[in-house]
Design an enzyme around this catalytic site. Sequence first.
Site, PDB file in Angstrom:
ATOM      1  N   ASP A 138       1.035   9.578  -0.358  1.00  0.00           N
ATOM      2  CA  ASP A 138       0.158   9.646   0.819  1.00  0.00           C
ATOM      3  C   ASP A 138      -1.254   9.141   0.529  1.00  0.00           C
ATOM      4  OD1 ASP A 138       1.625  12.739   2.113  1.00  0.00           O
ATOM      5  OD2 ASP A 138       2.331  10.666   2.109  1.00  0.00           O
ATOM      6  N   CYS A 162      11.730   6.068  10.845  1.00  0.00           N
ATOM      7  CA  CYS A 162      10.298   6.254  10.626  1.00  0.00           C
ATOM      8  C   CYS A 162       9.736   4.957  10.058  1.00  0.00           C
ATOM      9  CB  CYS A 162      10.078   7.393   9.632  1.00  0.00           C
ATOM     10  SG  CYS A 162       8.388   7.524   9.057  1.00  0.00           S
ATOM     11  N   ARG A 167      14.314   7.888   5.591  1.00  0.00           N
ATOM     12  CA  ARG A 167      14.020   9.329   5.500  1.00  0.00           C
ATOM     13  C   ARG A 167      15.155  10.217   6.001  1.00  0.00           C
ATOM     14  NH1 ARG A 167       7.865  10.348   7.246  1.00  0.00           N
ATOM     15  NH2 ARG A 167       8.138  12.194   5.939  1.00  0.00           N
ATOM     16  N   LYS A 218      -2.584  19.668   6.520  1.00  0.00           N
ATOM     17  CA  LYS A 218      -1.559  19.487   7.563  1.00  0.00           C
ATOM     18  C   LYS A 218      -0.179  19.836   7.009  1.00  0.00           C
ATOM     19  CE  LYS A 218       0.131  15.271   8.240  1.00  0.00           C
ATOM     20  NZ  LYS A 218       1.598  15.142   8.050  1.00  0.00           N
ATOM     21  N   ASN A 219       0.122  19.331   5.812  1.00  0.00           N
ATOM     22  CA  ASN A 219       1.469  19.492   5.261  1.00  0.00           C
ATOM     23  C   ASN A 219       1.745  20.872   4.684  1.00  0.00           C
ATOM     24  OD1 ASN A 219       2.016  16.975   6.153  1.00  0.00           O
ATOM     25  ND2 ASN A 219       1.793  15.980   4.159  1.00  0.00           N
ATOM     26  N   ARG A 248      -3.041  12.203  13.911  1.00  0.00           N
ATOM     27  CA  ARG A 248      -1.946  13.099  13.540  1.00  0.00           C
ATOM     28  C   ARG A 248      -2.313  13.968  12.349  1.00  0.00           C
ATOM     29  NH1 ARG A 248       3.688  10.513  12.714  1.00  0.00           N
ATOM     30  NH2 ARG A 248       3.966  12.738  12.286  1.00  0.00           N
TER      31      ARG A 248
HETATM   32  C1  EPZ Z   1       6.627  15.148   2.983  1.00  0.00           C
HETATM   33  O1  EPZ Z   1       7.592  14.429   3.742  1.00  0.00           O
HETATM   34  C2  EPZ Z   1       5.291  14.900   3.676  1.00  0.00           C
HETATM   35  N1  EPZ Z   1       5.355  15.384   5.039  1.00  0.00           N
HETATM   36  C3  EPZ Z   1       4.984  13.404   3.662  1.00  0.00           C
HETATM   37  O2  EPZ Z   1       3.677  13.206   4.202  1.00  0.00           O
HETATM   38  C4  EPZ Z   1       4.956  12.913   2.230  1.00  0.00           C
HETATM   39  O3  EPZ Z   1       4.797  11.520   2.215  1.00  0.00           O
HETATM   40  C5  EPZ Z   1       6.287  13.263   1.525  1.00  0.00           C
HETATM   41  O4  EPZ Z   1       6.546  14.670   1.634  1.00  0.00           O
HETATM   42  C6  EPZ Z   1       6.268  12.905   0.055  1.00  0.00           C
HETATM   43  O5  EPZ Z   1       5.213  13.499  -0.597  1.00  0.00           O
HETATM   44  C7  EPZ Z   1       5.240  16.716   5.268  1.00  0.00           C
HETATM   45  O6  EPZ Z   1       5.094  17.539   4.377  1.00  0.00           O
HETATM   46  C8  EPZ Z   1       5.293  17.157   6.695  1.00  0.00           C
HETATM   47  P1  EPZ Z   1      10.458  14.014   1.077  1.00  0.00           P
HETATM   48  P2  EPZ Z   1       9.167  14.672   3.493  1.00  0.00           P
HETATM   49  O7  EPZ Z   1      11.608  14.721   1.682  1.00  0.00           O
HETATM   50  O8  EPZ Z   1       9.403  16.072   3.125  1.00  0.00           O
HETATM   51  C9  EPZ Z   1      14.165  11.103   0.372  1.00  0.00           C
HETATM   52  C10 EPZ Z   1       2.001  12.284   5.562  1.00  0.00           C
HETATM   53  O9  EPZ Z   1       1.472  11.166   5.522  1.00  0.00           O
HETATM   54  N2  EPZ Z   1      14.998  12.173   0.982  1.00  0.00           N
HETATM   55  O10 EPZ Z   1       9.790  14.651  -0.079  1.00  0.00           O
HETATM   56  O11 EPZ Z   1       9.872  14.111   4.662  1.00  0.00           O
HETATM   57  C11 EPZ Z   1      13.187  10.482   1.368  1.00  0.00           C
HETATM   58  O12 EPZ Z   1      13.780   9.490   2.146  1.00  0.00           O
HETATM   59  C12 EPZ Z   1       3.524  12.421   5.396  1.00  0.00           C
HETATM   60  O13 EPZ Z   1       1.370  13.342   5.717  1.00  0.00           O
HETATM   61  C13 EPZ Z   1      16.367  12.019   1.027  1.00  0.00           C
HETATM   62  O14 EPZ Z   1      16.913  11.004   0.602  1.00  0.00           O
HETATM   63  O15 EPZ Z   1       9.398  13.727   2.232  1.00  0.00           O
HETATM   64  C14 EPZ Z   1      12.100   9.967   0.442  1.00  0.00           C
HETATM   65  O16 EPZ Z   1      12.452   8.726  -0.034  1.00  0.00           O
HETATM   66  C15 EPZ Z   1       4.226  11.112   5.376  1.00  0.00           C
HETATM   67  N3  EPZ Z   1      17.107  13.015   1.581  1.00  0.00           N
HETATM   68  C16 EPZ Z   1      12.079  11.002  -0.683  1.00  0.00           C
HETATM   69  O17 EPZ Z   1      13.320  11.684  -0.613  1.00  0.00           O
HETATM   70  C17 EPZ Z   1      16.547  14.166   2.080  1.00  0.00           C
HETATM   71  O18 EPZ Z   1      17.258  15.033   2.591  1.00  0.00           O
HETATM   72  C18 EPZ Z   1      10.956  12.032  -0.586  1.00  0.00           C
HETATM   73  O19 EPZ Z   1      10.920  12.524   0.726  1.00  0.00           O
HETATM   74  C19 EPZ Z   1      15.158  14.299   2.017  1.00  0.00           C
HETATM   75  C20 EPZ Z   1      14.401  13.294   1.461  1.00  0.00           C
END
Ligand code: EPZ
Length: 433
Positions: free
Chosen positions: A316, A125, A130, A22-23, A408
């Site tokens: 995840d 969320c 996030r 998915k991702n 999802r």
């Molecule tokens: C991706 O989300 C995945 N989703 C998530 O999977 C997964 O949990 C996550 O990466 C971590 O591996 C998709 O790929 C669609 P991040 P993403 O930006 O990109 C902080 C699932 O279950 N952050 O790597 O949104 C954030 O708050 C989903 O399939 C900032 O502070 O995650 C988090 O604490 C859930 N500022 C950390 O970084 C930003 O601009 C990592 O988030 C971006 C992120």
Amino acid sequence: MDRFVITGPTALAGRVRASGAKNAALPALAAALLTDQPLTLHRAPRVRDLRTMRRLLDHLGIGSEESRADTDAGGDAVLHLRRTGQSSPHDAPYDLVKTMRAGVLVLGPLLARHGYARVSLPGGCAIGVRPIDQHLKGLAALGADVRLAHGYVETRAERLRGARFRFDLPTVTGTENLLLAASLARGTTVLENCAREPEVADLARLLNAMGARISGAGGEAIVVEGVDELGGATHTIIPDRIEGGTYLIGAAMTGGDVLLEDASAADLAPLLDKLAVIGAEVAVSPAGIRVRAGTAGGPLRAGDMDTAPHPGFPTDLQAQYMALMTCAEGISTIRETVFENRFQHAPELARMGADVRVDGGSARVHGPTPLTGAAVMATDLRASACLVLAGVAAQGETVVARIYHLDRGYEGMELKLQGLGARVARVPESEAR
Ligand code: EPZ
């Protein structure tokens, strides 16, 4: 709203094949916004988030048709994406982004392709705040004018220009958004402290097949030499390591024996290493990845685990790992370091008899505790997978409500579990007792 009714305990046994990730599929769909040429994506998972993304792309002038791959590819979906030719807006409305945060992935390609993009801020969320500040800082570094107003981010740039940008922290979709944008920028972009998830590298593979010049994806630093235009491509989505890992954890926690076919052991290494440490038998061969519960007999051992960006243990799989630890001998400490609110499955596991004590970003699991069937509520995608596995291992009947979360990101989970011997049924709410 469907529910799962599960009767346990069952030792999961047999073969299961991982769907496409998915991702990896979500950013791949967003890449279609960068070209006028058709894209063909093989092994596209039939999950709700992809349908949402397809609706968003349709709104943005990219149509998609699904066909079925020939039988030897397991009947996977093949998506054919092409411009509909109608003049299309360059905005992603709240109604489409609010249900799926990954909708933010249209921001980079829209801006790079059209010089303008207006995208709804994703909002809150269940698992954490996030923010997308890193996405916006990165696009501003490439020369975009970025404004926030009325719940939307509005970005403009005549043409993005290459630059050096260092993320404050590794962000998966942040890295992907910048890769998508920088592909059409003027000049060279150097991205540092990037996310190293396999899904990021898969997107770079697709973009390079479309004519981009990206090197270093999968590492901490990525170089993108911008090009003037991108073409079409045919691409096969990588297997879903999180979906596959869920079934392997299911094998370990139910005393089962599962062969995961057509998955990447390298992408799953953080999980496979952990399973071996706690006493599960892990074997990798051309046939696939086989996990059996401790053939030496006796319960698995407790094992502490910290989630971390790849190649650390994936957040995840944290919820599913917690379910596993309820069946292991001893006390394990699980530290969630990526998201600040990702233990909502713990009180539901406690309803099934687990002994889990959450304290901020840590949870201590005292095991083994025999699980008993109960009515439980899913709160997010991976929490629902955790509760389904717990239901398979538990004595008696478990009813998991709100499995729309599960749909999802898991393609036909009840069918795959039935294929491994589980007694699980999807029932509409009206029929569930
Ligand atoms: C991706 O989300 C995945 N989703 C998530 O999977 C997964 O949990 C996550 O990466 C971590 O591996 C998709 O790929 C669609 P991040 P993403 O930006 O990109 C902080 C699932 O279950 N952050 O790597 O949104 C954030 O708050 C989903 O399939 C900032 O502070 O995650 C988090 O604490 C859930 N500022 C950390 O970084 C930003 O601009 C990592 O988030 C971006 C992120």
